[in-house]
Design a protein around this motif. Structure first.
Motif, PDB file in Angstrom:
ATOM      1  N   THR A   1      18.336  26.359  -9.758  1.00 62.03           N
ATOM      2  CA  THR A   1      17.123  26.243  -9.156  1.00 62.03           C
ATOM      3  C   THR A   1      16.946  24.834  -9.255  1.00 62.03           C
ATOM      4  N   LEU A   2      16.569  24.168  -8.269  1.00 69.20           N
ATOM      5  CA  LEU A   2      16.046  22.629  -8.495  1.00 69.20           C
ATOM      6  C   LEU A   2      14.785  22.428  -8.251  1.00 69.20           C
ATOM      7  N   LEU A   3      13.907  21.712  -8.810  1.00 70.64           N
ATOM      8  CA  LEU A   3      12.278  21.643  -8.656  1.00 70.64           C
ATOM      9  C   LEU A   3      12.198  20.128  -8.207  1.00 70.64           C
ATOM     10  N   VAL A   4      11.776  19.925  -7.031  1.00 64.07           N
ATOM     11  CA  VAL A   4      12.000  18.474  -6.290  1.00 64.07           C
ATOM     12  C   VAL A   4      10.596  17.883  -5.738  1.00 64.07           C
ATOM     13  N   PRO A   5      10.306  16.800  -6.262  1.00 62.39           N
ATOM     14  CA  PRO A   5       9.109  16.123  -5.770  1.00 62.39           C
ATOM     15  C   PRO A   5       9.221  15.836  -4.417  1.00 62.39           C
ATOM     16  N   SER A   6       8.244  15.661  -3.703  1.00 58.28           N
ATOM     17  CA  SER A   6       8.346  15.457  -2.435  1.00 58.28           C
ATOM     18  C   SER A   6       8.790  14.142  -1.922  1.00 58.28           C
ATOM     19  N   SER A   7       8.786  13.135  -2.746  1.00 55.94           N
ATOM     20  CA  SER A   7       9.596  11.881  -2.355  1.00 55.94           C
ATOM     21  C   SER A   7      10.955  12.063  -2.234  1.00 55.94           C
ATOM     22  N   LEU A   8      11.528  13.011  -2.845  1.00 57.54           N
ATOM     23  CA  LEU A   8      12.757  13.487  -2.681  1.00 57.54           C
ATOM     24  C   LEU A   8      13.190  14.688  -1.867  1.00 57.54           C
ATOM     25  N   GLY A   9      12.262  15.154  -1.373  1.00 57.05           N
ATOM     26  CA  GLY A   9      12.120  16.397  -0.356  1.00 57.05           C
ATOM     27  C   GLY A   9      12.225  15.851   0.950  1.00 57.05           C
ATOM     28  N   PHE A  10      10.903  16.377   1.702  1.00 57.51           N
ATOM     29  CA  PHE A  10      10.764  15.843   2.989  1.00 57.51           C
ATOM     30  C   PHE A  10       9.653  14.838   3.167  1.00 57.51           C
ATOM     31  N   GLY A  11       9.220  14.336   2.156  1.00 57.40           N
ATOM     32  CA  GLY A  11       8.138  13.241   2.133  1.00 57.40           C
ATOM     33  C   GLY A  11       7.013  13.034   2.860  1.00 57.40           C
TER      34      GLY A  11
ATOM     35  N   ILE B   1       0.706  -1.361   0.071  1.00 56.10           N
ATOM     36  CA  ILE B   1      -0.122   0.153  -0.036  1.00 56.10           C
ATOM     37  C   ILE B   1       0.897   1.297  -0.021  1.00 56.10           C
ATOM     38  N   SER B   2       2.026   1.248   0.886  1.00 55.37           N
ATOM     39  CA  SER B   2       2.847   2.540   1.108  1.00 55.37           C
ATOM     40  C   SER B   2       3.575   2.676  -0.360  1.00 55.37           C
ATOM     41  N   LYS B   3       3.950   1.452  -0.900  1.00 48.33           N
ATOM     42  CA  LYS B   3       4.714   1.662  -2.496  1.00 48.33           C
ATOM     43  C   LYS B   3       3.990   2.453  -3.271  1.00 48.33           C
ATOM     44  N   ASN B   4       2.676   1.602  -3.379  1.00 47.29           N
ATOM     45  CA  ASN B   4       1.612   2.243  -4.480  1.00 47.29           C
ATOM     46  C   ASN B   4       1.298   3.571  -4.229  1.00 47.29           C
ATOM     47  N   ARG B   5       1.113   4.045  -3.022  1.00 51.78           N
ATOM     48  CA  ARG B   5       0.954   5.350  -2.660  1.00 51.78           C
ATOM     49  C   ARG B   5       1.998   6.259  -3.166  1.00 51.78           C
ATOM     50  N   THR B   6       3.303   6.057  -2.964  1.00 53.18           N
ATOM     51  CA  THR B   6       4.383   6.804  -3.198  1.00 53.18           C
ATOM     52  C   THR B   6       4.390   6.762  -4.564  1.00 53.18           C
ATOM     53  N   LYS B   7       4.295   5.700  -5.233  1.00 54.58           N
ATOM     54  CA  LYS B   7       4.312   5.691  -6.745  1.00 54.58           C
ATOM     55  C   LYS B   7       3.171   6.355  -7.466  1.00 54.58           C
ATOM     56  N   ASN B   8       2.015   6.478  -6.980  1.00 51.03           N
ATOM     57  CA  ASN B   8       0.899   7.219  -7.295  1.00 51.03           C
ATOM     58  C   ASN B   8       1.049   8.839  -7.134  1.00 51.03           C
ATOM     59  N   LEU B   9       1.473   9.051  -6.145  1.00 44.26           N
ATOM     60  CA  LEU B   9       1.795  10.534  -5.623  1.00 44.26           C
ATOM     61  C   LEU B   9       2.854  11.107  -6.629  1.00 44.26           C
ATOM     62  N   ASN B  10       4.014  10.079  -6.747  1.00 40.20           N
ATOM     63  CA  ASN B  10       5.301  10.753  -7.730  1.00 40.20           C
ATOM     64  C   ASN B  10       4.577  10.889  -9.079  1.00 40.20           C
ATOM     65  N   ILE B  11       3.699   9.980  -9.766  1.00 40.94           N
ATOM     66  CA  ILE B  11       3.098  10.327 -10.908  1.00 40.94           C
ATOM     67  C   ILE B  11       2.534  11.587 -11.148  1.00 40.94           C
ATOM     68  N   ILE B  12       1.737  11.873 -10.036  1.00 41.56           N
ATOM     69  CA  ILE B  12       0.862  12.957 -10.010  1.00 41.56           C
ATOM     70  C   ILE B  12       1.675  14.273  -9.913  1.00 41.56           C
ATOM     71  N   GLU B  13       2.629  14.244  -8.715  1.00 34.99           N
ATOM     72  CA  GLU B  13       3.545  15.292  -8.760  1.00 34.99           C
ATOM     73  C   GLU B  13       4.530  15.769 -10.227  1.00 34.99           C
ATOM     74  N   ARG B  14       5.131  14.855 -10.761  1.00 31.56           N
ATOM     75  CA  ARG B  14       5.713  14.840 -11.692  1.00 31.56           C
ATOM     76  C   ARG B  14       4.679  15.564 -13.047  1.00 31.56           C
ATOM     77  N   GLU B  15       3.562  15.203 -13.109  1.00 32.27           N
ATOM     78  CA  GLU B  15       2.584  15.893 -14.135  1.00 32.27           C
ATOM     79  C   GLU B  15       2.255  17.247 -13.811  1.00 32.27           C
ATOM     80  N   GLN B  16       2.220  17.458 -12.399  1.00 27.88           N
ATOM     81  CA  GLN B  16       2.175  18.775 -11.849  1.00 27.88           C
ATOM     82  C   GLN B  16       3.122  19.752 -12.045  1.00 27.88           C
TER      83      GLN B  16
END
Length: 169
Positions: A138-148, A36-51
């Motif tokens: 300037t870096l643009l960092v998704p949350s999974s590579l930031g403070f999660g 569940i945690s892996k899927n949540r992180t994967k889905n969040l990463n996809i959404i954040e990349r698109e955003q």
């Protein structure tokens, strides 16, 4: 004497180590919870990349993807000479949200940090390995590579992508 024993007992109870509020890394998660945690992180990463990619399209400044899954405003950064473990660098950075609001007034600064012993956000370390003296990016960092999921217990909430303005001193 009873008062002394009572006071001593209270002091000892205050020294007892309390259990953490969440399981430690590698702790007591079932296979189902891990999935569940892996899927949540994967889905969040996809959404954040698109955003982030949509946000980039609306900017005058160009940003380029790095292999580590963050973006930088310098197309040539990854082709510059890479620093090795053991080399020391001094740097500072400011953290912003994607509305370009500075989250902390004072920049994070580190003098003579040694590669291979960094305790820093991975995109910051990765970019610093390629930067030259006095260079700014300037870096643009998704949350999974930031403070999660947990944020920084300060001004950065959970699951917040970040903009980091980084300078090698």
């Amino acid at each position: 004497m009873r008062k002394l024993i009572l006071i001593f007992s209270v002091i000892l109870m205050g020294c007892v180590e309390h259990a953490p509020s969440h399981p430690p890394v590698g702790g007591m998660f079932s296979e189902k919870e891990l999935a569940i945690s892996k899927n949540r992180t994967k889905n969040l990463n996809i959404i954040e990349r698109e955003q982030i990619e949509d946000w980039i399209k609306n900017q005058e400044e160009e940003f380029f993807p790095m292999t580590m899954n963050y973006w930088v405003n310098n197309k040539e950064l990854s082709s510059q000479k890479r620093k090795s473990n053991g080399e020391a660098v001094s740097y500072q950075y400011d953290i912003y949200d994607f509305d370009k609001v500075k989250l902390y007034e004072t920049p994070k600064k580190n003098i003579n940090a040694v590669f291979g012993r960094f305790e820093e956000l991975k995109p910051v370390e990765d970019a610093l390995r390629y930067m030259e003296h006095n260079q700014e990016v300037t870096l643009l960092v998704p949350s999974s590579l930031g403070f999660g999921t947990y944020g920084d217990n300060g001004k950065i909430p959970s699951d917040m992508p970040l903009m980091i303005k980084l300078r090698l001193l």
